[in-house]
Design a protein around this motif. Sequence first.
Motif, PDB file in Angstrom:
ATOM      1  N   SER A 168      50.182  38.070  36.746  1.00 17.42           N
ATOM      2  CA  SER A 168      49.362  38.370  35.955  1.00 17.42           C
ATOM      3  C   SER A 168      48.385  37.209  35.513  1.00 17.42           C
ATOM      4  O   SER A 168      49.128  36.050  35.574  1.00 17.42           O
ATOM      5  CB  SER A 168      49.526  39.010  34.771  1.00 17.42           C
ATOM      6  OG  SER A 168      49.919  40.164  34.894  1.00 17.42           O
ATOM      7  N   PRO A 169      47.277  36.591  35.893  1.00 19.20           N
ATOM      8  CA  PRO A 169      46.470  35.759  34.864  1.00 19.20           C
ATOM      9  C   PRO A 169      47.026  35.331  33.141  1.00 19.20           C
ATOM     10  O   PRO A 169      47.359  36.610  32.750  1.00 19.20           O
ATOM     11  CB  PRO A 169      44.661  35.679  34.629  1.00 19.20           C
ATOM     12  CG  PRO A 169      44.788  38.211  35.626  1.00 19.20           C
ATOM     13  CD  PRO A 169      45.819  37.926  35.707  1.00 19.20           C
ATOM     14  N   GLN A 170      46.939  34.009  32.819  1.00 24.88           N
ATOM     15  CA  GLN A 170      47.582  34.257  31.768  1.00 24.88           C
ATOM     16  C   GLN A 170      47.483  32.913  30.921  1.00 24.88           C
ATOM     17  O   GLN A 170      47.095  32.281  31.544  1.00 24.88           O
ATOM     18  CB  GLN A 170      49.071  33.730  31.841  1.00 24.88           C
ATOM     19  CG  GLN A 170      50.289  35.110  31.503  1.00 24.88           C
ATOM     20  CD  GLN A 170      51.283  35.172  30.990  1.00 24.88           C
ATOM     21  OE1 GLN A 170      51.792  33.763  31.759  1.00 24.88           O
ATOM     22  NE2 GLN A 170      52.120  35.292  30.143  1.00 24.88           N
ATOM     23  N   ALA A 171      46.790  32.517  29.858  1.00 22.44           N
ATOM     24  CA  ALA A 171      45.998  31.544  29.141  1.00 22.44           C
ATOM     25  C   ALA A 171      47.437  30.422  29.194  1.00 22.44           C
ATOM     26  O   ALA A 171      48.447  30.857  28.853  1.00 22.44           O
ATOM     27  CB  ALA A 171      46.068  32.420  27.789  1.00 22.44           C
ATOM     28  N   LEU A 228      41.253  31.868  27.290  1.00 24.29           N
ATOM     29  CA  LEU A 228      41.404  32.954  29.152  1.00 24.29           C
ATOM     30  C   LEU A 228      40.735  32.281  30.089  1.00 24.29           C
ATOM     31  O   LEU A 228      41.366  32.632  31.562  1.00 24.29           O
ATOM     32  CB  LEU A 228      40.906  34.067  28.628  1.00 24.29           C
ATOM     33  CG  LEU A 228      41.305  34.847  27.257  1.00 24.29           C
ATOM     34  CD1 LEU A 228      40.467  36.467  26.823  1.00 24.29           C
ATOM     35  CD2 LEU A 228      42.947  35.168  27.580  1.00 24.29           C
ATOM     36  N   ALA A 252      42.430  32.088  34.007  1.00 28.12           N
ATOM     37  CA  ALA A 252      41.655  32.609  35.205  1.00 28.12           C
ATOM     38  C   ALA A 252      41.416  32.032  35.962  1.00 28.12           C
ATOM     39  O   ALA A 252      42.175  31.666  37.419  1.00 28.12           O
ATOM     40  CB  ALA A 252      40.761  33.521  34.868  1.00 28.12           C
ATOM     41  N   LEU A 257      44.990  30.855  38.223  1.00 32.43           N
ATOM     42  CA  LEU A 257      45.043  31.699  38.704  1.00 32.43           C
ATOM     43  C   LEU A 257      44.764  32.047  40.442  1.00 32.43           C
ATOM     44  O   LEU A 257      45.133  32.518  41.328  1.00 32.43           O
ATOM     45  CB  LEU A 257      44.850  33.405  38.293  1.00 32.43           C
ATOM     46  CG  LEU A 257      46.259  34.541  39.082  1.00 32.43           C
ATOM     47  CD1 LEU A 257      47.311  34.255  38.910  1.00 32.43           C
ATOM     48  CD2 LEU A 257      45.449  35.853  38.500  1.00 32.43           C
ATOM     49  N   VAL A 303      40.520  41.292  44.341  1.00 35.74           N
ATOM     50  CA  VAL A 303      40.722  40.479  42.741  1.00 35.74           C
ATOM     51  C   VAL A 303      41.084  41.693  42.242  1.00 35.74           C
ATOM     52  O   VAL A 303      41.177  42.003  41.735  1.00 35.74           O
ATOM     53  CB  VAL A 303      39.571  39.470  42.697  1.00 35.74           C
ATOM     54  CG1 VAL A 303      40.120  38.803  41.387  1.00 35.74           C
ATOM     55  CG2 VAL A 303      40.448  38.199  43.686  1.00 35.74           C
ATOM     56  N   ARG A 304      39.445  43.164  42.464  1.00 33.78           N
ATOM     57  CA  ARG A 304      39.584  43.797  41.669  1.00 33.78           C
ATOM     58  C   ARG A 304      39.978  44.232  41.430  1.00 33.78           C
ATOM     59  O   ARG A 304      41.332  45.105  40.268  1.00 33.78           O
ATOM     60  CB  ARG A 304      37.710  44.206  41.575  1.00 33.78           C
ATOM     61  CG  ARG A 304      36.628  43.582  41.851  1.00 33.78           C
ATOM     62  CD  ARG A 304      35.408  44.610  41.384  1.00 33.78           C
ATOM     63  NE  ARG A 304      34.708  44.048  40.734  1.00 33.78           N
ATOM     64  CZ  ARG A 304      33.602  43.258  41.548  1.00 33.78           C
ATOM     65  NH1 ARG A 304      33.704  44.127  42.675  1.00 33.78           N
ATOM     66  NH2 ARG A 304      32.721  42.949  41.323  1.00 33.78           N
ATOM     67  N   LEU A 311      43.694  43.387  39.685  1.00 35.54           N
ATOM     68  CA  LEU A 311      44.063  43.461  38.530  1.00 35.54           C
ATOM     69  C   LEU A 311      44.205  44.446  37.913  1.00 35.54           C
ATOM     70  O   LEU A 311      44.691  44.525  37.258  1.00 35.54           O
ATOM     71  CB  LEU A 311      42.579  42.920  38.416  1.00 35.54           C
ATOM     72  CG  LEU A 311      42.722  40.655  38.132  1.00 35.54           C
ATOM     73  CD1 LEU A 311      41.646  40.854  37.410  1.00 35.54           C
ATOM     74  CD2 LEU A 311      43.553  40.265  38.018  1.00 35.54           C
ATOM     75  N   LEU A 328      47.474  45.878  38.214  1.00 35.62           N
ATOM     76  CA  LEU A 328      47.976  45.098  36.837  1.00 35.62           C
ATOM     77  C   LEU A 328      48.561  45.519  36.118  1.00 35.62           C
ATOM     78  O   LEU A 328      49.283  46.040  35.210  1.00 35.62           O
ATOM     79  CB  LEU A 328      47.624  42.843  37.110  1.00 35.62           C
ATOM     80  CG  LEU A 328      48.155  42.463  37.842  1.00 35.62           C
ATOM     81  CD1 LEU A 328      47.312  40.895  38.043  1.00 35.62           C
ATOM     82  CD2 LEU A 328      50.139  42.141  38.310  1.00 35.62           C
ATOM     83  N   ARG A 329      46.518  45.898  35.352  1.00 36.46           N
ATOM     84  CA  ARG A 329      46.326  46.585  34.346  1.00 36.46           C
ATOM     85  C   ARG A 329      47.333  47.683  34.319  1.00 36.46           C
ATOM     86  O   ARG A 329      47.310  48.300  33.088  1.00 36.46           O
ATOM     87  CB  ARG A 329      44.887  46.811  34.279  1.00 36.46           C
ATOM     88  CG  ARG A 329      44.087  45.725  33.931  1.00 36.46           C
ATOM     89  CD  ARG A 329      42.783  45.899  33.531  1.00 36.46           C
ATOM     90  NE  ARG A 329      42.718  47.005  32.184  1.00 36.46           N
ATOM     91  CZ  ARG A 329      41.840  46.513  31.579  1.00 36.46           C
ATOM     92  NH1 ARG A 329      41.273  45.139  31.612  1.00 36.46           N
ATOM     93  NH2 ARG A 329      41.817  47.278  30.660  1.00 36.46           N
ATOM     94  N   ARG A 361      50.785  47.581  33.248  1.00 36.59           N
ATOM     95  CA  ARG A 361      51.077  47.032  31.494  1.00 36.59           C
ATOM     96  C   ARG A 361      50.957  47.911  30.429  1.00 36.59           C
ATOM     97  O   ARG A 361      51.522  47.606  30.024  1.00 36.59           O
ATOM     98  CB  ARG A 361      49.594  46.269  31.380  1.00 36.59           C
ATOM     99  CG  ARG A 361      49.831  45.809  30.553  1.00 36.59           C
ATOM    100  CD  ARG A 361      48.506  43.808  30.175  1.00 36.59           C
ATOM    101  NE  ARG A 361      46.897  44.449  30.476  1.00 36.59           N
ATOM    102  CZ  ARG A 361      45.791  44.229  30.581  1.00 36.59           C
ATOM    103  NH1 ARG A 361      46.000  43.019  30.432  1.00 36.59           N
ATOM    104  NH2 ARG A 361      44.621  44.322  30.125  1.00 36.59           N
TER     105      ARG A 361
END
Lengths: 230, 230
Positions: A72-75, A108, A112, A115, A218-219, A222, A225-226, A229
Motif C-alpha cells: 500500500s501507499p504509505q506516508a 501523503l 504516493a 510508490l 493503478v486504479r 488501489l 488494496l482498499r 483493508r
Amino acid sequence: MPFVTNAVEIARREMAAINPPLADSFAKLILFLSDHPAAASALRGSNAPEVGSSEYLRRQAAGFSAARDPRSPQAPATVPDEMVSVILKEYFDIPEADLGRVKREHSLSMGAENLVGELLERYLASVLEPRGWIWCSGAMVKAADFVKPPLTAGAAWRLLQVKNRDNSENSSSSAIRTGTVIEKWHRTFSKRAGSNWAAFPDATLRAELSEEAFKAFVRNYLLALRNLRT
Amino acid sequence: MPFVTNAVEIARREMAAINPPLADSFAKLILFLSDHPAAASALRGSNAPEVGSSEYLRRQAAGFSAARDPRSPQAPATVPDEMVSVILKEYFDIPEADLGRVKREHSLSMGAENLVGELLERYLASVLEPRGWIWCSGAMVKAADFVKPPLTAGAAWRLLQVKNRDNSENSSSSAIRTGTVIEKWHRTFSKRAGSNWAAFPDATLRAELSEEAFKAFVRNYLLALRNLRT
C-alpha cells in the motif's frame, strides 16, 4: 562466485514449495544468473549466504515471491520538520489554520511518489510476463528489472532497466559487466509533460502499453488494496 | 596540488575587490586550505582552473561571496507526475476538486524543505562568524561548513560539519584526510520530534543558539526577502 552445479533444479524446487506458479520463472532467472554470476545481487547482512550457494537460492526464492505481495501507499514514517511550516506561512502565505492539513497532504503526496516506481514495475509485469519476459522482483539482478530468455539456445538474454522518470537515480549499471547490453527506458520526463511509452524498447509490446492503461492498472490495484483493508 | 606561494595575499586582494568586508575571512580560509590542500574542493567544469592556482583563488572568491546573496524558497522546476494525483484520489480519498491545490502545496513544501539546510547555515553564520568561526560559503572546503582558526600559532583548526537532520546525506567526509578531526552536528531527528541544539559542538556558543532563535531568524530573513520582492 560460481553457482552450485544444480542451481536451476534447486531454484525450481525451492520456489515450488512456497509459490508454485513462480517456479518456472524463478528457475529461468537462476539459469541466467548462473551463466552471468557477475549480475547476481549479493544478499545483505553479516550472515548472508554466499552468492550462488543453496542457501542463497532458498533466500532469493523467498524474496522473489515476497516482493510480489501487495504493497500500500504509505506516508513516510519520518517526523516532519516544523521549519517547513514556518516557511510556508511566512513566505508562501499559507494561512496558519491550513498548515496542519498541508503538512498531512504533503506527507501523503510523498508516500504516493514513493510508490509510483513500484506500481510501474507491477503494471509492466502484468503485460510483459505473459509475453516471455520475467520480472526480476526482489532486486535479484543488478541493473535489470526484467529479463527475457533467448528463443534459441546460445542466443543472448535481453535485459531491461525501467525508471519512472528520466532523472531517477540509476541502479548500479556500472556494476554489471557481463557483455550483455542493458536496454533502458523511463516513463516520464522531469522537464516536460507527457510520457515515453512510444519509446518502450520491446517494439512488439508498444501497442499494449500506454499511460491510460497504466492509470487503469493503478486504479484497479488501489481499489483491490482498499477492499483488503476494509 | 599545492597553492601558489602568495595565495593568502592574492585571496585578500581578490576579495577586497568584490566584497571588502569578507576579505579577512576569505584570506584566513585560504590560509587553512593552503596548509591542508587535500581539503580544498575542486572547481567544476572542463576548463576549471587547477586547485591552488591564482585563477582558482579568483573564482573561489566570487563563489564565497555569491553564496551569501539572499536566496528565496522556490518550488522545484520539475513537472509533477500525474500518477501521484491518481493515488491521492483513489487511495487517500483526496477529492478530485482538491487535487490541484494539493499538488501546488506539495510543490511549495518541497521548495521549503530544500531551503531549510541553507537557512540553517545562514543562521549559524550569523551567530558563529562574530565569534571567530568562518562560514565556508560556496562549499570550498570538503566536508566542513565552518572552520575556526587556532588562537595560537601552530595549534589545530576546528572544522564543523552541520546537517539539518540526522538522516541527511553527508558531504564527502571520507574524501578529507588532513589529520584534522571534523566535528559533526545535526539540528533535527528523523525519528523523533525536538531539536539538537543542546549538543552543539562549540560549548561556548550553546547558550546563544536555540530553535526559537533559529525560527526568529528565518522569519526575519523571509520578511526581508518579501520586502525585496515587492
